[in-house]
Design a protein around this motif. Structure first.
Motif, mmCIF file in Angstrom:
data_model
loop_
_atom_site.group_PDB
_atom_site.id
_atom_site.type_symbol
_atom_site.label_atom_id
_atom_site.label_comp_id
_atom_site.label_asym_id
_atom_site.label_seq_id
_atom_site.Cartn_x
_atom_site.Cartn_y
_atom_site.Cartn_z
ATOM 1 N N GLY A 194 37.670 60.171 29.059
ATOM 2 C CA GLY A 194 36.500 60.613 29.805
ATOM 3 C C GLY A 194 35.202 60.430 29.052
ATOM 4 O O GLY A 194 34.188 61.062 29.374
ATOM 5 N N SER A 195 35.195 59.525 28.060
ATOM 6 C CA SER A 195 33.993 59.332 27.241
ATOM 7 C C SER A 195 32.994 58.368 27.856
ATOM 8 O O SER A 195 31.891 58.207 27.351
ATOM 9 C CB SER A 195 34.394 58.825 25.843
ATOM 10 N N VAL A 196 33.379 57.724 28.940
ATOM 11 C CA VAL A 196 32.485 56.803 29.644
ATOM 12 C C VAL A 196 32.574 57.064 31.141
ATOM 13 O O VAL A 196 33.563 57.628 31.626
ATOM 14 C CB VAL A 196 32.842 55.325 29.341
ATOM 15 N N ALA A 197 31.537 56.639 31.860
ATOM 16 C CA ALA A 197 31.510 56.862 33.308
ATOM 17 C C ALA A 197 32.358 55.841 34.050
ATOM 18 O O ALA A 197 32.947 56.139 35.094
ATOM 19 C CB ALA A 197 30.076 56.802 33.814
ATOM 20 N N ALA A 198 32.417 54.615 33.508
ATOM 21 C CA ALA A 198 33.171 53.540 34.155
ATOM 22 C C ALA A 198 33.628 52.563 33.085
ATOM 23 O O ALA A 198 33.024 52.467 32.015
ATOM 24 C CB ALA A 198 32.313 52.820 35.200
ATOM 25 N N VAL A 199 34.704 51.844 33.385
ATOM 26 C CA VAL A 199 35.220 50.854 32.438
ATOM 27 C C VAL A 199 35.439 49.521 33.137
ATOM 28 O O VAL A 199 35.863 49.475 34.295
ATOM 29 C CB VAL A 199 36.539 51.307 31.774
ATOM 30 N N GLY A 200 35.141 48.438 32.418
ATOM 31 C CA GLY A 200 35.374 47.103 32.943
ATOM 32 C C GLY A 200 36.660 46.532 32.387
ATOM 33 O O GLY A 200 36.904 46.573 31.176
ATOM 34 N N LEU A 201 37.509 45.997 33.260
ATOM 35 C CA LEU A 201 38.783 45.408 32.862
ATOM 36 C C LEU A 201 39.039 44.121 33.633
ATOM 37 O O LEU A 201 38.407 43.850 34.653
ATOM 38 C CB LEU A 201 39.934 46.386 33.104
ATOM 39 N N TRP A 202 39.971 43.349 33.141
ATOM 40 C CA TRP A 202 40.349 42.085 33.752
ATOM 41 C C TRP A 202 41.862 42.091 33.923
ATOM 42 O O TRP A 202 42.598 42.767 33.211
ATOM 43 C CB TRP A 202 39.897 40.923 32.858
ATOM 44 N N ASP A 203 42.349 41.316 34.871
ATOM 45 C CA ASP A 203 43.788 41.268 35.120
ATOM 46 C C ASP A 203 44.525 40.585 33.965
ATOM 47 O O ASP A 203 43.975 39.663 33.353
ATOM 48 C CB ASP A 203 44.063 40.496 36.423
ATOM 49 N N PRO A 204 45.743 41.044 33.653
ATOM 50 C CA PRO A 204 46.527 42.049 34.377
ATOM 51 C C PRO A 204 46.220 43.488 33.980
ATOM 52 O O PRO A 204 46.817 44.414 34.508
ATOM 53 C CB PRO A 204 47.957 41.692 33.978
ATOM 54 N N PHE A 205 45.293 43.666 33.023
ATOM 55 C CA PHE A 205 44.986 45.016 32.551
ATOM 56 C C PHE A 205 44.263 45.838 33.618
ATOM 57 O O PHE A 205 44.437 47.053 33.697
ATOM 58 C CB PHE A 205 44.164 44.945 31.272
ATOM 59 N N LEU A 206 43.444 45.179 34.438
ATOM 60 C CA LEU A 206 42.798 45.876 35.549
ATOM 61 C C LEU A 206 43.867 46.408 36.497
ATOM 62 O O LEU A 206 43.846 47.582 36.886
ATOM 63 C CB LEU A 206 41.840 44.928 36.278
ATOM 64 N N ALA A 207 44.800 45.545 36.871
ATOM 65 C CA ALA A 207 45.885 45.960 37.761
ATOM 66 C C ALA A 207 46.733 47.045 37.096
ATOM 67 O O ALA A 207 47.169 47.996 37.755
ATOM 68 C CB ALA A 207 46.747 44.759 38.133
ATOM 69 N N GLY A 208 46.959 46.917 35.783
ATOM 70 C CA GLY A 208 47.749 47.915 35.077
ATOM 71 C C GLY A 208 47.112 49.288 35.127
ATOM 72 O O GLY A 208 47.798 50.304 35.335
ATOM 73 N N ALA A 209 45.799 49.328 34.939
ATOM 74 C CA ALA A 209 45.093 50.605 34.998
ATOM 75 C C ALA A 209 45.082 51.166 36.413
ATOM 76 O O ALA A 209 45.177 52.386 36.609
ATOM 77 C CB ALA A 209 43.668 50.433 34.480
ATOM 78 N N GLN A 210 44.972 50.293 37.404
ATOM 79 C CA GLN A 210 45.002 50.754 38.794
ATOM 80 C C GLN A 210 46.336 51.413 39.126
ATOM 81 O O GLN A 210 46.380 52.413 39.849
ATOM 82 C CB GLN A 210 44.749 49.584 39.744
ATOM 83 N N VAL A 211 47.416 50.832 38.617
ATOM 84 C CA VAL A 211 48.752 51.350 38.913
ATOM 85 C C VAL A 211 49.051 52.616 38.119
ATOM 86 O O VAL A 211 49.644 53.567 38.646
ATOM 87 C CB VAL A 211 49.817 50.269 38.619
ATOM 88 N N ALA A 212 48.637 52.672 36.857
ATOM 89 C CA ALA A 212 49.090 53.732 35.950
ATOM 90 C C ALA A 212 48.107 54.871 35.724
ATOM 91 O O ALA A 212 48.437 55.842 35.053
ATOM 92 C CB ALA A 212 49.466 53.118 34.604
ATOM 93 N N THR A 213 46.873 54.749 36.257
ATOM 94 C CA THR A 213 45.910 55.830 36.066
ATOM 95 C C THR A 213 45.377 56.307 37.413
ATOM 96 O O THR A 213 45.495 55.617 38.427
ATOM 97 C CB THR A 213 44.715 55.378 35.194
ATOM 98 N N ASN A 214 44.780 57.459 37.381
ATOM 99 C CA ASN A 214 44.194 58.046 38.587
ATOM 100 C C ASN A 214 42.778 57.488 38.743
ATOM 101 O O ASN A 214 41.785 58.147 38.463
ATOM 102 C CB ASN A 214 44.175 59.573 38.455
ATOM 103 N N SER A 215 42.697 56.244 39.194
ATOM 104 C CA SER A 215 41.424 55.538 39.223
ATOM 105 C C SER A 215 41.198 54.836 40.554
ATOM 106 O O SER A 215 42.108 54.724 41.385
ATOM 107 C CB SER A 215 41.383 54.498 38.100
#
Length: 332
Positions: A194-215
């Motif tokens: 929670g140290s930032v308001a938003a985070v930038g990611l790219w696939d497959p890490f973007l997809a990984g965060a979408q699946v595994a986090t409450n985002s």
């Protein structure tokens, strides 16, 4: 979920440290002096740098490149990197011969005078880069990020996407407080802390965060950036090894065609290799277009917009002319 996501983000093979790159570069230089004594007895090798999920990664999984290069007496070494910046540094240092990186890395490396050239481009992938916020976040658009801390990579495709999104909303890059990260795992750690308001990611890490986090995705690259991957090498290597590169790109084209027609099989191929949840790869695959294409004036124009954006915020020391780094060899 947190533990499994962190495992997903870990590199599955060793990456090159700066010291390793330097040491390997020195070793290669020494070997070149005595090469005539043993070159005929030693198989030729092409050292390829790749990142998770990209088309080179898929080609590696098929084993087809090794078969195609065998008649030329050439073996293939694959080296995985956590990000395009590290891969480009290894290319510049002579630790690998060929590899791919995102659009932002290409401009960054050109501006730093590393001597790398573009050989070809991949198809646009705007949905493969995006910014996440917690599902219960009050932020509903990029406008809401004004004055907030936002995690992105310095010179990464995420940074350019953020610049374009802010401009489209009537804001400037200076209106947010960028927090620069190096790896996807660091980005996710910042998100979960929670140290930032938003985070930038790219696939497959973007997809990984979408699946595994409450985002949820606040915005992605659609309408903002082509988010292309480019293939790079040093010009002297590319010119001297056009026959090898022709085979590499011919196999890449075959792999891209197969990948586009068989998304389910792509997931089945890569999931055990990358140790990534099939749900993650399925999400990333369904929003992707596969295809390696020659460099064109239109591609140069798109990439020049990125270069100009980086120059405007003084991320690069001086403006660059992107097309000067395009090496149009007959390899595609």
């Amino acid at each position: 979920p947190t533990g499994s996501l962190q495992h997903t983000m870990q590199n599955t093979t060793p990456s090159f440290s700066r010291r390793t790159i330097t040491r390997l570069g020195l070793g290669l230089g020494a070997a070149a002096v005595v090469a005539p004594l043993w070159a005929q007895a030693t198989p030729k090798v092409i050292r390829i740098g790749y990142q998770k999920f990209n088309t080179l990664n898929i080609l590696k999984g098929t084993g087809n490149l090794e078969k195609a290069l065998a008649p030329l007496g050439i073996k293939v070494e694959w080296h995985e990197f956590l990000g395009g910046g590290q891969l480009a540094e290894a290319l510049a240092a002579g630790a690998i011969d060929f590899g791919h990186a995102a659009d932002g890395i290409g401009v960054f490396q050109q501006a730093s005078g590393k001597g790398l050239v573009y050989l070809a481009a991949e198809s646009p992938y705007p949905g493969g880069v995006g910014f996440l916020v917690p599902k219960d976040s009050p932020y509903q658009s990029v406008r809401d990020l004004k004055g907030k801390r936002v995690a992105t990579g310095r010179g990464y495709n995420t940074q350019y996407t953020l610049i374009r999104a802010l401009e489209a909303a009537g804001l400037q890059y200076e209106d947010v407080e960028p927090v620069y990260i190096v790896t996807a795992s660091d980005t996710v750690a910042a998100f979960q802390a929670g140290s930032v308001a938003a985070v930038g990611l790219w696939d497959p890490f973007l997809a990984g965060a979408q699946v595994a986090t409450n985002s949820r995705v606040l915005f992605d690259g659609k309408g903002l950036t082509a988010n292309r991957t480019y293939h790079f090498a040093k010009p002297e290597y590319a010119r001297a090894n056009q026959d090898v590169l022709k085979v590499v790109f011919a196999e890449l084209q075959k792999t891209n065609g197969w990948s586009q027609a068989n998304p389910t099989q792509v997931v089945e191929l890569l999931a055990p290799q990358l140790k990534v949840d099939p749900k993650v790869l399925a999400l990333a695959t369904e929003r992707r277009q596969y295809g390696v294409v020659p460099l064109t004036a239109e591609i140069a124009k798109d990439q020049q917009l990125l270069a100009d954006a980086f120059a405007k915020i003084k991320l690069i020391p001086k403006p660059v002319e992107v097309k000067d780094a395009f090496l149009n060899l007959p390899i595609l």
